[in-house]
Write an enzyme that holds these catalytic residues in place. Structure first.
Site, PDB file in Angstrom:
ATOM      1  N   THR A  14      41.102 110.458   1.241  1.00  0.00           N
ATOM      2  CA  THR A  14      40.430 109.515   2.139  1.00  0.00           C
ATOM      3  C   THR A  14      39.485 110.263   3.064  1.00  0.00           C
ATOM      4  O   THR A  14      39.667 111.447   3.336  1.00  0.00           O
ATOM      5  CB  THR A  14      41.441 108.704   2.980  1.00  0.00           C
ATOM      6  N   GLY A  15      38.485 109.555   3.538  1.00  0.00           N
ATOM      7  CA  GLY A  15      37.581 110.130   4.524  1.00  0.00           C
ATOM      8  C   GLY A  15      37.796 109.433   5.857  1.00  0.00           C
ATOM      9  O   GLY A  15      37.072 109.675   6.812  1.00  0.00           O
ATOM     10  N   ASP A  72      42.429 101.377  -1.335  1.00  0.00           N
ATOM     11  CA  ASP A  72      41.238 100.575  -1.125  1.00  0.00           C
ATOM     12  C   ASP A  72      41.647  99.303  -0.427  1.00  0.00           C
ATOM     13  O   ASP A  72      42.544  98.602  -0.880  1.00  0.00           O
ATOM     14  CB  ASP A  72      40.529 100.278  -2.448  1.00  0.00           C
ATOM     15  N   PHE A 148      40.851 100.324  13.956  1.00  0.00           N
ATOM     16  CA  PHE A 148      39.499 100.612  13.476  1.00  0.00           C
ATOM     17  C   PHE A 148      38.950  99.391  12.738  1.00  0.00           C
ATOM     18  O   PHE A 148      39.636  98.384  12.577  1.00  0.00           O
ATOM     19  CB  PHE A 148      39.514 101.843  12.543  1.00  0.00           C
ATOM     20  N   GLY A 149      37.713  99.527  12.306  1.00  0.00           N
ATOM     21  CA  GLY A 149      37.102  98.491  11.462  1.00  0.00           C
ATOM     22  C   GLY A 149      37.190  97.090  12.046  1.00  0.00           C
ATOM     23  O   GLY A 149      36.850  96.859  13.218  1.00  0.00           O
ATOM     24  N   ASP A 151      39.733  95.408  12.900  1.00  0.00           N
ATOM     25  CA  ASP A 151      40.942  95.137  13.683  1.00  0.00           C
ATOM     26  C   ASP A 151      40.701  94.242  14.915  1.00  0.00           C
ATOM     27  O   ASP A 151      41.528  93.372  15.198  1.00  0.00           O
ATOM     28  CB  ASP A 151      41.614  96.449  14.127  1.00  0.00           C
ATOM     29  N   ARG A 178      48.406  97.558   4.898  1.00  0.00           N
ATOM     30  CA  ARG A 178      48.597  98.977   4.562  1.00  0.00           C
ATOM     31  C   ARG A 178      50.069  99.354   4.652  1.00  0.00           C
ATOM     32  O   ARG A 178      50.588 100.068   3.800  1.00  0.00           O
ATOM     33  CB  ARG A 178      47.743  99.833   5.518  1.00  0.00           C
TER      34      ARG A 178
END
Ligand code: ITT
Length: 196
Positions: A14-15, A72, A148-149, A151, A178
């Site tokens: 993952t990055g 993903d 993040f993202g 959320d 997740r």
């Protein structure tokens, strides 16, 4: 086939550092350490998260020469027919949370779900996937600064009205897509039966 000596550590391709932190917390109770490895993650433009994750995991495992795990994830909004779905990363980078809120203006059906697909693959081509889903609503405005993202705009039904970004890492992990997917992986790796 899966071999026992890989149980106490996974190689996570993952990055995304936030994902890494969440996965460390999810797998800690199972005694599984998470090693972040940087292998090129090829993402095909398929509408299916499972296909994307499987393809990426098989390629990454071949490239790394060791078993790897990739994840993903995406946000699927009902009223937008599943948008942004597999394009979540790009959509977040371009229009962001404010853009989604604008698209959802005047839309009363705010139902959405996060889906996480975790794929475990071995260099020889063996692959196995685990899926986790968190159902919820798109908020009227972004709230919270954790996570993040997307959320700040996602209110999970299994919570208490707060967005994911208003929850601690542990709280989010308990109910997140997740958390569910990686706990299934952990149970499989440590030999428990996974209930579908
Ligand atoms: P990888 O290197 O692991 O691929 P990524 O950030 O590209 O990291 P994904 O493709 O799995 O991860 O996720 C796509 C996007 O969906 C991600 O960048 C976020 O914007 C969003 N997303 C995924 N999981 C999320 C979560 O738990 N909370 C908020 N947004 C999430």
């Amino acid at each position: 086939m899966y071999r026992r000596n890989y149980v106490n550590e996974i190689n996570f391709v993952t990055g995304n550092i936030h994902k890494l932190k969440e996965v460390e917390g999810i797998l800690r109770p199972y005694g599984i350490k998470v090693k972040m490895i940087k292998v090129k993650k090829i993402e095909i433009q398929a509408d299916e998260l499972i296909a994307i994750a499987e393809y990426a995991a098989i390629n990454a495992a071949k490239e790394a020469g060791v078993p790897v795990v990739v994840e993903d994830a995406g946000l699927f909004i009902e009223a937008l027919r599943g948008f942004p779905g597999p394009y979540s990363s790009y959509v977040f980078k371009t229009i962001g949370n404010e853009g989604i809120i604008k698209l959802m203006k005047d839309i009363t059906d705010r139902h959405a779900r996060f889906i996480s697909v975790v794929a475990f693959a071995e260099p020889e081509g063996y692959v196995r996937t685990f899926v986790g889903v968190a159902e919820g609503l798109i908020s009227v405005e972004p709230r919270g600064s954790m996570g993040f993202g997307f959320d700040p705009i996602f209110i999970p039904y299994e919570g208490d009205g707060r967005t994911f970004a208003e929850m601690s890492l542990d709280e989010k992990n308990r109910i997140s897509h997740r958390g569910k997917a990686f706990r299934s992986l952990a149970k499989w790796l440590t030999g428990h039966k996974v209930i579908p």
